[in-house]
Write a protein that holds these residues in place. Sequence first.
Motif, PDB file in Angstrom:
ATOM      1  N   ALA A 112     -12.947  37.375  31.927  1.00  0.00           N
ATOM      2  CA  ALA A 112     -12.353  36.282  32.919  1.00  0.00           C
ATOM      3  C   ALA A 112     -12.875  35.010  33.033  1.00  0.00           C
ATOM      4  CB  ALA A 112     -11.975  36.934  34.202  1.00  0.00           C
ATOM      5  N   PRO A 113     -14.280  35.019  33.191  1.00  0.00           N
ATOM      6  CA  PRO A 113     -14.799  33.581  33.386  1.00  0.00           C
ATOM      7  C   PRO A 113     -14.596  32.666  32.066  1.00  0.00           C
ATOM      8  CG  PRO A 113     -16.410  35.326  34.030  1.00  0.00           C
ATOM      9  CD  PRO A 113     -15.264  36.058  33.285  1.00  0.00           C
ATOM     10  N   ALA A 114     -14.487  33.269  30.842  1.00  0.00           N
ATOM     11  CA  ALA A 114     -14.500  32.425  29.952  1.00  0.00           C
ATOM     12  C   ALA A 114     -12.834  32.129  29.410  1.00  0.00           C
ATOM     13  CB  ALA A 114     -14.784  33.229  28.555  1.00  0.00           C
ATOM     14  N   ALA A 115     -11.964  32.972  30.194  1.00  0.00           N
ATOM     15  CA  ALA A 115     -10.469  32.951  29.881  1.00  0.00           C
ATOM     16  C   ALA A 115     -10.121  31.729  30.938  1.00  0.00           C
ATOM     17  CB  ALA A 115      -9.907  34.315  30.338  1.00  0.00           C
ATOM     18  N   PHE A 116     -10.808  31.836  31.909  1.00  0.00           N
ATOM     19  CA  PHE A 116     -10.291  30.651  33.049  1.00  0.00           C
ATOM     20  C   PHE A 116     -10.973  29.480  32.815  1.00  0.00           C
ATOM     21  CE2 PHE A 116      -9.584  34.664  35.721  1.00  0.00           C
ATOM     22  CZ  PHE A 116      -7.961  34.369  35.823  1.00  0.00           C
TER      23      PHE A 116
ATOM     24  N   SER B 118      -3.735  23.621  34.267  1.00  0.00           N
ATOM     25  CA  SER B 118      -3.553  23.605  35.746  1.00  0.00           C
ATOM     26  C   SER B 118      -4.827  23.435  36.375  1.00  0.00           C
ATOM     27  CB  SER B 118      -2.774  24.726  36.465  1.00  0.00           C
ATOM     28  OG  SER B 118      -3.331  25.932  36.121  1.00  0.00           O
ATOM     29  N   PRO B 119      -5.437  22.265  36.152  1.00  0.00           N
ATOM     30  CA  PRO B 119      -6.669  22.056  37.141  1.00  0.00           C
ATOM     31  C   PRO B 119      -6.774  22.544  38.565  1.00  0.00           C
ATOM     32  CG  PRO B 119      -6.775  20.373  35.389  1.00  0.00           C
ATOM     33  CD  PRO B 119      -5.156  21.036  35.432  1.00  0.00           C
ATOM     34  N   ASP B 120      -5.629  21.955  39.177  1.00  0.00           N
ATOM     35  CA  ASP B 120      -5.608  22.043  40.797  1.00  0.00           C
ATOM     36  C   ASP B 120      -5.518  23.590  40.970  1.00  0.00           C
ATOM     37  OD1 ASP B 120      -5.573  19.405  40.805  1.00  0.00           O
ATOM     38  OD2 ASP B 120      -3.628  19.057  41.295  1.00  0.00           O
ATOM     39  N   ARG B 121      -4.769  24.348  40.251  1.00  0.00           N
ATOM     40  CA  ARG B 121      -4.780  25.594  40.797  1.00  0.00           C
ATOM     41  C   ARG B 121      -5.974  26.599  40.715  1.00  0.00           C
ATOM     42  NH1 ARG B 121       0.295  28.396  41.088  1.00  0.00           N
ATOM     43  NH2 ARG B 121       1.967  27.223  41.595  1.00  0.00           N
ATOM     44  N   HIS B 122      -6.777  26.245  39.201  1.00  0.00           N
ATOM     45  CA  HIS B 122      -7.873  26.592  39.225  1.00  0.00           C
ATOM     46  C   HIS B 122      -9.095  26.436  40.335  1.00  0.00           C
ATOM     47  CE1 HIS B 122      -6.348  27.380  35.358  1.00  0.00           C
ATOM     48  NE2 HIS B 122      -7.102  28.034  34.950  1.00  0.00           N
ATOM     49  N   LEU B 123      -9.033  25.005  40.588  1.00  0.00           N
ATOM     50  CA  LEU B 123      -9.855  24.660  41.695  1.00  0.00           C
ATOM     51  C   LEU B 123      -9.688  25.051  43.039  1.00  0.00           C
ATOM     52  CD1 LEU B 123     -10.671  21.068  40.660  1.00  0.00           C
ATOM     53  CD2 LEU B 123     -12.155  22.936  40.454  1.00  0.00           C
ATOM     54  N   ARG B 124      -8.351  25.366  43.351  1.00  0.00           N
ATOM     55  CA  ARG B 124      -7.767  25.734  44.403  1.00  0.00           C
ATOM     56  C   ARG B 124      -8.162  27.514  44.716  1.00  0.00           C
ATOM     57  NH1 ARG B 124      -6.853  25.917  49.765  1.00  0.00           N
ATOM     58  NH2 ARG B 124      -4.840  27.031  50.492  1.00  0.00           N
ATOM     59  N   ALA B 125      -7.963  28.176  43.472  1.00  0.00           N
ATOM     60  CA  ALA B 125      -8.465  29.349  43.404  1.00  0.00           C
ATOM     61  C   ALA B 125      -9.832  29.661  43.728  1.00  0.00           C
ATOM     62  CB  ALA B 125      -7.893  30.120  42.095  1.00  0.00           C
ATOM     63  N   ALA B 126     -10.568  28.753  43.393  1.00  0.00           N
ATOM     64  CA  ALA B 126     -12.328  28.841  43.259  1.00  0.00           C
ATOM     65  C   ALA B 126     -12.407  28.691  44.984  1.00  0.00           C
ATOM     66  CB  ALA B 126     -12.796  28.020  42.698  1.00  0.00           C
TER      67      ALA B 126
ATOM     68  N   VAL C 177     -17.997  30.870  40.270  1.00  0.00           N
ATOM     69  CA  VAL C 177     -17.604  31.725  41.251  1.00  0.00           C
ATOM     70  C   VAL C 177     -17.407  33.008  40.733  1.00  0.00           C
ATOM     71  CG1 VAL C 177     -15.948  32.114  43.015  1.00  0.00           C
ATOM     72  CG2 VAL C 177     -16.818  29.776  42.795  1.00  0.00           C
ATOM     73  N   LEU C 178     -16.834  33.377  39.824  1.00  0.00           N
ATOM     74  CA  LEU C 178     -16.621  34.592  39.574  1.00  0.00           C
ATOM     75  C   LEU C 178     -17.894  35.300  38.932  1.00  0.00           C
ATOM     76  CD1 LEU C 178     -13.449  34.272  37.134  1.00  0.00           C
ATOM     77  CD2 LEU C 178     -13.522  35.537  39.810  1.00  0.00           C
TER      78      LEU C 178
ATOM     79  N   MET D 235     -19.492  38.778  40.380  1.00  0.00           N
ATOM     80  CA  MET D 235     -19.940  39.766  39.579  1.00  0.00           C
ATOM     81  C   MET D 235     -21.192  40.548  39.782  1.00  0.00           C
ATOM     82  SD  MET D 235     -17.327  38.591  36.374  1.00  0.00           S
ATOM     83  CE  MET D 235     -17.583  39.682  35.265  1.00  0.00           C
ATOM     84  N   ARG D 236     -22.203  39.525  39.648  1.00  0.00           N
ATOM     85  CA  ARG D 236     -23.567  39.960  39.681  1.00  0.00           C
ATOM     86  C   ARG D 236     -23.993  40.361  40.921  1.00  0.00           C
ATOM     87  NH1 ARG D 236     -27.533  35.229  37.559  1.00  0.00           N
ATOM     88  NH2 ARG D 236     -29.094  36.811  37.595  1.00  0.00           N
TER      89      ARG D 236
END
Length: 426
Positions: free
Chosen positions: A326-330, A337-345, A365-366, A370-371
Amino acid sequence: MSNVLQSETIYTYAAPRLKIGPGASAEVGADLAAMGAHRILVVTDPGVARSGGPQRVADQLTQHGLEAAVYDRAHVEPTDDSLAAAVAWAREHGPWDGFVAVGGGSSIDTAKAINLLTTNSGELMDYVNAPVGGQAPAQPLKPLVAVPTTTGTGSESTTICVLDVLSQQVKTGISHAALRPTLAVVDPDLTISQPAGVTACSGMDILCHALESYTARPYTAYPKKAPHERVPYCGANPIADMWAEKALTLLAGSFRSAVRDGRDAAARYEMALAATFAGFGFGNAGVHIPHANAYPIAGRVKSFHPVGYPQDEPMIPHGMSVSLTAPAAFRFTFDASPDRHLRAAELLAPDAPKTPDARDQLPSVLIALMRDIGIPNGIGAVGYTDADIPDLVDGSLKQQRLLTTAPRDVSADDLTAIFQASGALW
Protein backbone atom coordinates in the motif's frame (compact mmCIF):
# COMPACT_ATOMS: atom_id res chain seq x y z
CA MET A 1 -25.88 9.91 -33.99
CA SER A 2 -22.57 11.17 -32.64
CA ASN A 3 -19.72 8.68 -32.26
CA VAL A 4 -18.15 10.74 -29.48
CA LEU A 5 -17.73 8.59 -26.38
CA GLN A 6 -19.86 9.97 -23.56
CA SER A 7 -18.67 10.00 -19.97
CA GLU A 8 -20.74 8.35 -17.27
CA THR A 9 -23.05 10.70 -15.40
CA ILE A 10 -24.84 8.15 -13.21
CA TYR A 11 -23.66 6.04 -10.31
CA THR A 12 -25.55 3.58 -8.16
CA TYR A 13 -25.37 2.93 -4.45
CA ALA A 14 -26.49 -0.14 -2.53
CA ALA A 15 -26.03 -1.50 0.98
CA PRO A 16 -27.62 -4.15 3.15
CA ARG A 17 -30.00 -3.36 5.96
CA LEU A 18 -27.90 -2.66 9.02
CA LYS A 19 -28.42 -3.39 12.72
CA ILE A 20 -25.53 -2.24 14.89
CA GLY A 21 -24.73 -1.95 18.58
CA PRO A 22 -23.74 -3.98 21.62
CA GLY A 23 -26.05 -6.99 21.93
CA ALA A 24 -27.39 -6.75 18.37
CA SER A 25 -26.53 -10.40 17.67
CA ALA A 26 -29.11 -11.48 20.27
CA GLU A 27 -31.89 -10.42 17.89
CA VAL A 28 -30.98 -12.54 14.85
CA GLY A 29 -33.74 -15.06 15.57
CA ALA A 30 -36.38 -12.36 15.61
CA ASP A 31 -34.93 -10.85 12.42
CA LEU A 32 -35.07 -14.10 10.43
CA ALA A 33 -38.49 -15.03 11.75
CA ALA A 34 -39.73 -11.66 10.50
CA MET A 35 -38.33 -12.51 7.05
CA GLY A 36 -40.49 -15.64 6.90
CA ALA A 37 -37.55 -18.06 6.98
CA HIS A 38 -37.97 -21.51 8.56
CA ARG A 39 -34.94 -23.75 8.02
CA ILE A 40 -31.65 -21.92 8.62
CA LEU A 41 -28.00 -22.88 8.17
CA VAL A 42 -25.52 -21.12 10.47
CA VAL A 43 -22.06 -20.94 8.84
CA THR A 44 -18.89 -20.42 10.87
CA ASP A 45 -15.28 -21.57 11.24
CA PRO A 46 -13.83 -23.93 13.88
CA GLY A 47 -12.20 -21.18 15.94
CA VAL A 48 -15.33 -19.06 16.18
CA ALA A 49 -17.40 -22.21 16.81
CA ARG A 50 -15.28 -22.92 19.90
CA SER A 51 -16.33 -19.57 21.34
CA GLY A 52 -19.91 -20.82 21.53
CA GLY A 53 -21.30 -17.80 19.68
CA PRO A 54 -22.60 -19.63 16.59
CA GLN A 55 -24.39 -22.23 18.72
CA ARG A 56 -25.98 -19.44 20.77
CA VAL A 57 -27.26 -17.94 17.53
CA ALA A 58 -28.64 -21.34 16.47
CA ASP A 59 -30.34 -21.74 19.86
CA GLN A 60 -31.87 -18.30 19.43
CA LEU A 61 -33.31 -19.35 16.09
CA THR A 62 -35.00 -22.39 17.61
CA GLN A 63 -36.49 -20.19 20.34
CA HIS A 64 -38.27 -18.32 17.57
CA GLY A 65 -39.69 -21.50 16.09
CA LEU A 66 -37.05 -21.92 13.38
CA GLU A 67 -35.08 -25.04 12.57
CA ALA A 68 -31.30 -24.46 12.67
CA ALA A 69 -28.14 -26.40 11.87
CA VAL A 70 -24.50 -25.31 12.19
CA TYR A 71 -21.78 -25.80 9.57
CA ASP A 72 -18.52 -25.09 11.40
CA ARG A 73 -15.90 -25.98 8.79
CA ALA A 74 -15.45 -22.70 6.96
CA HIS A 75 -11.76 -22.34 6.10
CA VAL A 76 -9.84 -19.28 7.30
CA GLU A 77 -8.98 -17.61 3.96
CA PRO A 78 -11.37 -19.74 1.84
CA THR A 79 -10.09 -21.84 -1.05
CA ASP A 80 -11.90 -23.30 -4.03
CA ASP A 81 -11.62 -26.68 -2.30
CA SER A 82 -13.02 -25.45 1.04
CA LEU A 83 -15.92 -23.66 -0.63
CA ALA A 84 -16.71 -26.68 -2.81
CA ALA A 85 -16.77 -28.87 0.31
CA ALA A 86 -19.08 -26.44 2.11
CA VAL A 87 -21.43 -26.27 -0.86
CA ALA A 88 -21.50 -30.07 -1.18
CA TRP A 89 -22.40 -30.41 2.52
CA ALA A 90 -25.12 -27.77 2.26
CA ARG A 91 -26.61 -29.35 -0.85
CA GLU A 92 -26.65 -32.76 0.81
CA HIS A 93 -28.29 -31.51 4.02
CA GLY A 94 -30.61 -28.90 2.46
CA PRO A 95 -32.86 -27.41 1.38
CA TRP A 96 -32.42 -24.14 3.29
CA ASP A 97 -34.49 -21.00 3.15
CA GLY A 98 -32.09 -18.73 4.99
CA PHE A 99 -28.47 -18.44 6.14
CA VAL A 100 -26.60 -16.82 9.01
CA ALA A 101 -22.83 -16.25 8.80
CA VAL A 102 -21.11 -15.84 12.16
CA GLY A 103 -17.39 -15.05 11.95
CA GLY A 104 -14.90 -13.06 9.93
CA GLY A 105 -14.90 -12.49 6.20
CA SER A 106 -14.02 -16.14 5.66
CA SER A 107 -17.27 -17.36 7.22
CA ILE A 108 -19.34 -14.68 5.50
CA ASP A 109 -17.79 -15.43 2.10
CA THR A 110 -18.35 -19.16 2.63
CA ALA A 111 -22.01 -18.44 3.38
CA LYS A 112 -22.25 -16.34 0.22
CA ALA A 113 -20.92 -19.25 -1.86
CA ILE A 114 -23.31 -21.70 -0.18
CA ASN A 115 -26.24 -19.37 -0.77
CA LEU A 116 -25.30 -18.94 -4.44
CA LEU A 117 -24.80 -22.62 -5.19
CA THR A 118 -27.76 -24.01 -3.26
CA THR A 119 -30.11 -21.68 -5.13
CA ASN A 120 -28.45 -21.89 -8.55
CA SER A 121 -27.11 -24.76 -10.65
CA GLY A 122 -23.50 -25.23 -11.69
CA GLU A 123 -20.22 -25.27 -9.82
CA LEU A 124 -18.09 -22.70 -8.07
CA MET A 125 -15.72 -21.95 -10.95
CA ASP A 126 -18.66 -21.15 -13.25
CA TYR A 127 -19.26 -17.99 -11.22
CA VAL A 128 -15.69 -16.87 -10.53
CA ASN A 129 -14.88 -13.54 -12.16
CA ALA A 130 -14.14 -13.54 -15.88
CA PRO A 131 -12.12 -14.71 -17.71
CA VAL A 132 -12.30 -17.91 -15.60
CA GLY A 133 -16.09 -18.01 -15.31
CA GLY A 134 -18.23 -14.93 -15.21
CA GLN A 135 -21.63 -16.62 -15.07
CA ALA A 136 -24.35 -14.63 -13.29
CA PRO A 137 -26.91 -16.26 -11.00
CA ALA A 138 -30.15 -17.01 -12.80
CA GLN A 139 -32.25 -17.62 -9.68
CA PRO A 140 -32.77 -15.34 -6.66
CA LEU A 141 -30.76 -16.12 -3.53
CA LYS A 142 -32.16 -16.73 -0.05
CA PRO A 143 -31.91 -14.25 2.86
CA LEU A 144 -28.42 -14.06 4.34
CA VAL A 145 -27.75 -12.43 7.71
CA ALA A 146 -24.06 -11.60 8.24
CA VAL A 147 -22.82 -11.35 11.83
CA PRO A 148 -19.13 -10.31 11.74
CA THR A 149 -16.91 -11.25 14.68
CA THR A 150 -13.85 -9.47 13.29
CA THR A 151 -13.52 -5.84 12.32
CA GLY A 152 -12.06 -5.57 8.87
CA THR A 153 -13.30 -7.35 5.80
CA GLY A 154 -16.54 -5.43 5.33
CA SER A 155 -17.89 -8.62 3.73
CA GLU A 156 -21.15 -8.05 5.59
CA SER A 157 -21.87 -5.13 3.26
CA THR A 158 -20.31 -6.17 -0.05
CA THR A 159 -21.17 -8.16 -3.16
CA ILE A 160 -17.87 -10.07 -3.16
CA CYS A 161 -16.89 -13.63 -2.21
CA VAL A 162 -13.08 -13.95 -2.13
CA LEU A 163 -11.25 -17.27 -2.50
CA ASP A 164 -7.87 -18.86 -3.20
CA VAL A 165 -7.78 -20.92 -6.38
CA LEU A 166 -5.21 -23.45 -5.24
CA SER A 167 -4.22 -24.80 -8.65
CA GLN A 168 -3.36 -21.28 -9.87
CA GLN A 169 -1.92 -20.03 -6.56
CA VAL A 170 -3.95 -16.85 -6.75
CA LYS A 171 -6.84 -15.20 -4.99
CA THR A 172 -9.85 -14.17 -7.02
CA GLY A 173 -13.51 -13.70 -6.35
CA ILE A 174 -17.13 -13.97 -7.29
CA SER A 175 -18.81 -10.60 -7.67
CA HIS A 176 -22.52 -10.03 -8.13
CA ALA A 177 -25.09 -7.78 -6.49
CA ALA A 178 -27.13 -10.85 -5.50
CA LEU A 179 -24.38 -11.94 -3.08
CA ARG A 180 -24.78 -8.89 -0.84
CA PRO A 181 -26.15 -9.96 2.57
CA THR A 182 -29.77 -9.09 3.28
CA LEU A 183 -28.96 -7.84 6.77
CA ALA A 184 -25.69 -6.97 8.49
CA VAL A 185 -25.77 -7.39 12.26
CA VAL A 186 -22.74 -5.65 13.73
CA ASP A 187 -22.25 -6.40 17.42
CA PRO A 188 -18.95 -5.01 18.77
CA ASP A 189 -19.22 -7.30 21.81
CA LEU A 190 -18.39 -10.22 19.51
CA THR A 191 -14.98 -8.74 18.65
CA ILE A 192 -13.62 -8.43 22.21
CA SER A 193 -11.80 -11.79 22.05
CA GLN A 194 -10.16 -11.00 18.69
CA PRO A 195 -6.35 -11.42 19.09
CA ALA A 196 -4.13 -8.38 18.62
CA GLY A 197 -2.58 -9.83 15.45
CA VAL A 198 -6.00 -10.38 13.89
CA THR A 199 -7.11 -6.89 14.93
CA ALA A 200 -4.01 -5.42 13.25
CA CYS A 201 -4.44 -7.33 9.99
CA SER A 202 -8.19 -6.90 9.71
CA GLY A 203 -7.83 -3.24 10.62
CA MET A 204 -5.39 -2.73 7.76
CA ASP A 205 -8.07 -4.19 5.50
CA ILE A 206 -10.52 -1.55 6.75
CA LEU A 207 -7.91 1.14 6.14
CA CYS A 208 -7.08 0.03 2.61
CA HIS A 209 -10.77 -0.33 1.75
CA ALA A 210 -11.28 3.29 2.74
CA LEU A 211 -8.12 4.60 1.06
CA GLU A 212 -8.57 2.68 -2.18
CA SER A 213 -12.22 3.62 -2.63
CA TYR A 214 -11.40 7.26 -1.80
CA THR A 215 -8.58 7.40 -4.36
CA ALA A 216 -10.28 5.23 -7.01
CA ARG A 217 -10.86 6.39 -10.55
CA PRO A 218 -13.95 8.64 -10.37
CA TYR A 219 -17.18 7.27 -11.80
CA THR A 220 -17.20 10.13 -14.35
CA ALA A 221 -13.96 8.75 -15.86
CA TYR A 222 -15.78 5.71 -17.22
CA PRO A 223 -17.69 5.59 -20.51
CA LYS A 224 -21.46 5.87 -20.37
CA LYS A 225 -23.15 2.50 -19.81
CA ALA A 226 -26.64 1.13 -20.20
CA PRO A 227 -28.46 0.49 -16.91
CA HIS A 228 -27.99 -3.29 -17.06
CA GLU A 229 -24.25 -2.90 -17.72
CA ARG A 230 -23.40 -0.94 -14.58
CA VAL A 231 -21.38 -2.96 -12.07
CA PRO A 232 -21.27 -2.63 -8.26
CA TYR A 233 -17.73 -1.18 -8.42
CA CYS A 234 -18.51 2.10 -10.16
CA GLY A 235 -15.57 4.30 -9.07
CA ALA A 236 -15.16 7.07 -6.52
CA ASN A 237 -18.37 9.00 -5.95
CA PRO A 238 -19.73 11.43 -3.34
CA ILE A 239 -21.61 8.82 -1.29
CA ALA A 240 -18.69 6.38 -1.12
CA ASP A 241 -16.36 9.30 -0.31
CA MET A 242 -18.48 10.19 2.71
CA TRP A 243 -18.23 6.66 4.14
CA ALA A 244 -14.49 6.46 3.45
CA GLU A 245 -13.76 9.75 5.17
CA LYS A 246 -15.76 8.74 8.24
CA ALA A 247 -13.98 5.37 8.39
CA LEU A 248 -10.58 7.09 8.27
CA THR A 249 -11.58 9.45 11.08
CA LEU A 250 -12.69 6.54 13.27
CA LEU A 251 -9.48 4.63 12.56
CA ALA A 252 -7.39 7.64 13.55
CA GLY A 253 -8.82 7.51 17.04
CA SER A 254 -9.31 3.80 17.64
CA PHE A 255 -6.97 1.57 15.61
CA ARG A 256 -3.87 1.65 17.79
CA SER A 257 -5.99 1.45 20.95
CA ALA A 258 -7.90 -1.62 19.73
CA VAL A 259 -4.64 -3.46 18.93
CA ARG A 260 -3.00 -2.43 22.20
CA ASP A 261 -5.99 -3.25 24.45
CA GLY A 262 -8.54 -5.67 23.05
CA ARG A 263 -10.85 -5.02 26.03
CA ASP A 264 -11.21 -1.33 25.11
CA ALA A 265 -14.95 -1.38 24.38
CA ALA A 266 -15.02 2.13 22.92
CA ALA A 267 -12.18 1.35 20.49
CA ARG A 268 -13.82 -1.94 19.51
CA TYR A 269 -17.09 -0.17 18.81
CA GLU A 270 -15.38 2.45 16.63
CA MET A 271 -13.47 -0.26 14.73
CA ALA A 272 -16.75 -2.08 14.08
CA LEU A 273 -18.27 1.14 12.76
CA ALA A 274 -15.19 1.83 10.63
CA ALA A 275 -15.28 -1.65 9.09
CA THR A 276 -18.93 -1.29 8.13
CA PHE A 277 -18.59 2.27 6.87
CA ALA A 278 -15.54 1.39 4.77
CA GLY A 279 -17.51 -1.56 3.39
CA PHE A 280 -20.32 0.77 2.37
CA GLY A 281 -17.72 2.86 0.55
CA PHE A 282 -15.60 0.30 -1.26
CA GLY A 283 -18.59 -1.97 -1.86
CA ASN A 284 -19.73 0.64 -4.35
CA ALA A 285 -16.63 2.58 -5.43
CA GLY A 286 -14.25 -0.40 -5.58
CA VAL A 287 -10.65 -1.03 -4.60
CA HIS A 288 -7.53 -1.07 -6.73
CA ILE A 289 -3.75 -1.70 -6.65
CA PRO A 290 -3.12 -2.84 -3.04
CA HIS A 291 -5.94 -5.37 -3.28
CA ALA A 292 -4.85 -6.57 -6.72
CA ASN A 293 -1.34 -7.13 -5.34
CA ALA A 294 -2.69 -8.80 -2.22
CA TYR A 295 -4.16 -11.70 -4.14
CA PRO A 296 -0.86 -13.18 -5.39
CA ILE A 297 0.93 -12.23 -2.16
CA ALA A 298 -1.51 -14.36 -0.18
CA GLY A 299 -2.00 -17.00 -2.86
CA ARG A 300 1.70 -17.78 -3.32
CA VAL A 301 2.60 -17.94 0.39
CA LYS A 302 5.63 -20.10 1.19
CA SER A 303 6.18 -20.67 4.89
CA PHE A 304 4.90 -17.59 6.74
CA HIS A 305 2.83 -18.12 9.91
CA PRO A 306 1.17 -14.96 11.28
CA VAL A 307 0.75 -14.34 15.00
CA GLY A 308 -2.81 -14.78 16.23
CA TYR A 309 -3.96 -17.06 13.40
CA PRO A 310 -4.18 -20.87 13.10
CA GLN A 311 -0.66 -22.30 12.82
CA ASP A 312 -1.50 -25.55 11.03
CA GLU A 313 -0.55 -24.23 7.58
CA PRO A 314 1.29 -21.25 6.09
CA MET A 315 -0.83 -18.19 5.36
CA ILE A 316 -0.62 -14.46 4.84
CA PRO A 317 -3.87 -12.92 6.12
CA HIS A 318 -5.78 -10.87 3.61
CA GLY A 319 -5.47 -7.58 5.49
CA MET A 320 -1.73 -8.07 5.90
CA SER A 321 -1.25 -8.91 2.23
CA VAL A 322 -3.21 -5.81 1.21
CA SER A 323 -1.11 -3.53 3.40
CA LEU A 324 2.35 -4.65 2.31
CA THR A 325 2.40 -2.79 -1.01
CA ALA A 326 0.00 0.00 0.00
CA PRO A 327 2.66 2.65 0.77
CA ALA A 328 4.33 2.21 -2.62
CA ALA A 329 0.97 1.95 -4.40
CA PHE A 330 -0.28 5.25 -2.98
CA ARG A 331 3.02 6.92 -3.83
CA PHE A 332 2.39 5.76 -7.42
CA THR A 333 -1.24 6.98 -7.53
CA PHE A 334 -0.52 10.35 -5.87
CA ASP A 335 -0.29 12.37 -9.09
CA ALA A 336 -3.80 11.33 -10.14
CA SER A 337 -5.39 13.13 -7.17
CA PRO A 338 -2.90 14.86 -4.85
CA ASP A 339 -5.63 16.56 -2.81
CA ARG A 340 -7.34 13.27 -1.99
CA HIS A 341 -4.11 11.58 -0.94
CA LEU A 342 -3.20 14.49 1.33
CA ARG A 343 -6.72 14.70 2.75
CA ALA A 344 -6.65 10.97 3.54
CA ALA A 345 -3.31 11.33 5.32
CA GLU A 346 -4.65 14.25 7.36
CA LEU A 347 -7.78 12.35 8.40
CA LEU A 348 -5.74 9.33 9.44
CA ALA A 349 -2.97 11.22 11.24
CA PRO A 350 -3.86 14.89 11.82
CA ASP A 351 -0.67 15.58 13.78
CA ALA A 352 1.79 13.80 11.48
CA PRO A 353 4.77 15.94 10.42
CA LYS A 354 4.76 17.05 6.80
CA THR A 355 7.17 15.23 4.47
CA PRO A 356 9.46 17.22 2.13
CA ASP A 357 7.85 15.52 -0.87
CA ALA A 358 4.04 15.61 -0.65
CA ARG A 359 3.72 12.26 -2.43
CA ASP A 360 5.40 10.65 0.60
CA GLN A 361 2.88 12.00 3.13
CA LEU A 362 0.32 9.19 2.96
CA PRO A 363 2.95 6.43 2.63
CA SER A 364 4.81 7.77 5.69
CA VAL A 365 1.59 7.82 7.75
CA LEU A 366 0.84 4.24 6.72
CA ILE A 367 4.34 3.00 7.51
CA ALA A 368 4.29 4.61 10.97
CA LEU A 369 0.98 2.91 11.73
CA MET A 370 2.13 -0.47 10.40
CA ARG A 371 5.25 -0.36 12.58
CA ASP A 372 3.20 0.51 15.65
CA ILE A 373 0.72 -2.36 15.25
CA GLY A 374 3.18 -5.08 14.26
CA ILE A 375 2.64 -5.51 10.52
CA PRO A 376 5.70 -7.16 8.85
CA ASN A 377 8.29 -4.95 7.19
CA GLY A 378 7.32 -5.44 3.55
CA ILE A 379 7.00 -8.47 1.31
CA GLY A 380 10.53 -9.57 2.20
CA ALA A 381 9.43 -10.15 5.79
CA VAL A 382 6.78 -12.66 4.66
CA GLY A 383 9.18 -14.67 2.51
CA TYR A 384 9.41 -13.05 -0.92
CA THR A 385 12.59 -12.04 -2.75
CA ASP A 386 13.27 -10.07 -5.93
CA ALA A 387 13.23 -13.38 -7.80
CA ASP A 388 9.53 -13.77 -6.92
CA ILE A 389 8.47 -10.38 -8.25
CA PRO A 390 7.76 -11.42 -11.88
CA ASP A 391 5.40 -14.13 -10.61
CA LEU A 392 3.71 -11.69 -8.21
CA VAL A 393 3.27 -9.15 -11.02
CA ASP A 394 1.72 -11.82 -13.21
CA GLY A 395 -0.76 -12.61 -10.45
CA SER A 396 -1.66 -8.96 -10.00
CA LEU A 397 -2.20 -8.44 -13.72
CA LYS A 398 -4.89 -11.11 -13.61
CA GLN A 399 -6.93 -8.84 -11.31
CA GLN A 400 -8.07 -6.48 -14.06
CA ARG A 401 -11.44 -5.97 -12.38
CA LEU A 402 -9.51 -4.21 -9.61
CA LEU A 403 -6.74 -2.58 -11.63
CA THR A 404 -9.23 -0.80 -13.88
CA THR A 405 -10.46 1.01 -10.75
CA ALA A 406 -6.99 2.50 -10.14
CA PRO A 407 -6.81 6.25 -10.77
CA ARG A 408 -3.84 5.73 -13.10
CA ASP A 409 -3.33 3.08 -15.76
CA VAL A 410 -1.10 0.36 -14.35
CA SER A 411 1.44 -1.52 -16.47
CA ALA A 412 3.54 -4.56 -15.65
CA ASP A 413 6.53 -2.25 -15.23
CA ASP A 414 4.57 -0.09 -12.79
CA LEU A 415 3.64 -3.12 -10.70
CA THR A 416 7.23 -4.35 -10.79
CA ALA A 417 8.40 -1.02 -9.38
CA ILE A 418 5.74 -1.12 -6.65
CA PHE A 419 6.74 -4.64 -5.57
CA GLN A 420 10.44 -3.72 -5.65
CA ALA A 421 9.78 -0.69 -3.42
CA SER A 422 7.82 -2.94 -1.03
CA GLY A 423 10.60 -5.42 -0.25
CA ALA A 424 11.32 -3.53 2.97
CA LEU A 425 9.29 -0.52 4.08
CA TRP A 426 11.54 0.82 6.83
